[in-house]
Write an enzyme that holds these catalytic residues in place. Structure first.
Site, PDB file in Angstrom:
ATOM      1  CG  MET A   1      -2.217   4.571   3.419  1.00 59.44           C
ATOM      2  SD  MET A   1      -2.938   3.282   4.376  1.00 59.44           S
ATOM      3  CE  MET A   1      -3.644   4.448   5.684  1.00 59.44           C
TER       4      MET A   1
ATOM      5  CB  ILE B   1      -0.989   0.006   1.139  1.00 66.09           C
ATOM      6  CG1 ILE B   1      -1.967   1.035   1.071  1.00 66.09           C
ATOM      7  CG2 ILE B   1      -0.010   0.362   2.381  1.00 66.09           C
ATOM      8  CD1 ILE B   1      -3.254   0.807   2.068  1.00 66.09           C
ATOM      9  CB  CYS B   2       1.860   3.964  -1.748  1.00 62.29           C
ATOM     10  SG  CYS B   2       1.046   4.020  -3.351  1.00 62.29           S
ATOM     11  NE  ARG B   3      -2.105  11.731  -0.762  1.00 58.96           N
ATOM     12  CZ  ARG B   3      -2.890  12.265  -1.749  1.00 58.96           C
ATOM     13  NH1 ARG B   3      -2.529  11.864  -3.171  1.00 58.96           N
ATOM     14  NH2 ARG B   3      -3.650  13.174  -1.503  1.00 58.96           N
TER      15      ARG B   3
END
Length: 110
Positions: free
Chosen positions: A89, A61-63
């Site tokens: 996110m 996961i990242c932004r």
């Protein structure tokens, strides 16, 4: 951008006990993260790859899902079983999934 080559899962569908790898920068992590996620910024992955388990699926996961898609491809090419968390996110927060901070402040997606 990466087409059909990136295995992905919607943020709402990530299993509760999944190994979740957060590849965002430290300031993004500090703003808010998944409570049991493991934080290894994308730039540190090559030095810290041994910390990532090979015996279970890795959810990355990242932004927004772009950096994590790149990491997912790299991990899968190196022998891991990785899946990108679609929407990152932002999608996680929109799905109402739990978030936390290490300093007790209200979490948000930076």
């Amino acid at each position: 951008m990466f087409g059909e080559d990136v295995p992905a899962v919607d943020a709402a569908q990530v299993p509760q006990q999944a190994y979740l790898l957060d590849v965002r920068e430290p300031d993004e992590w500090q703003a808010g993260h998944v409570p049991d996620a493991v934080h290894i910024p994308m730039g540190e992955l090559s030095d810290r790859a041994a910390e990532i388990p090979r015996d279970q699926d890795v959810y990355v996961i990242c932004r927004s899902g772009m950096r994590s898609a790149q990491v997912t491809v790299a991990l899968n090419n190196a022998g891991w079983q990785a899946r990108n968390v679609d929407g990152g996110m932002m999608g996680w927060a929109a799905a109402g999934r739990p978030m936390a901070t290490d300093h007790g402040a209200e979490p948000y997606v930076a």
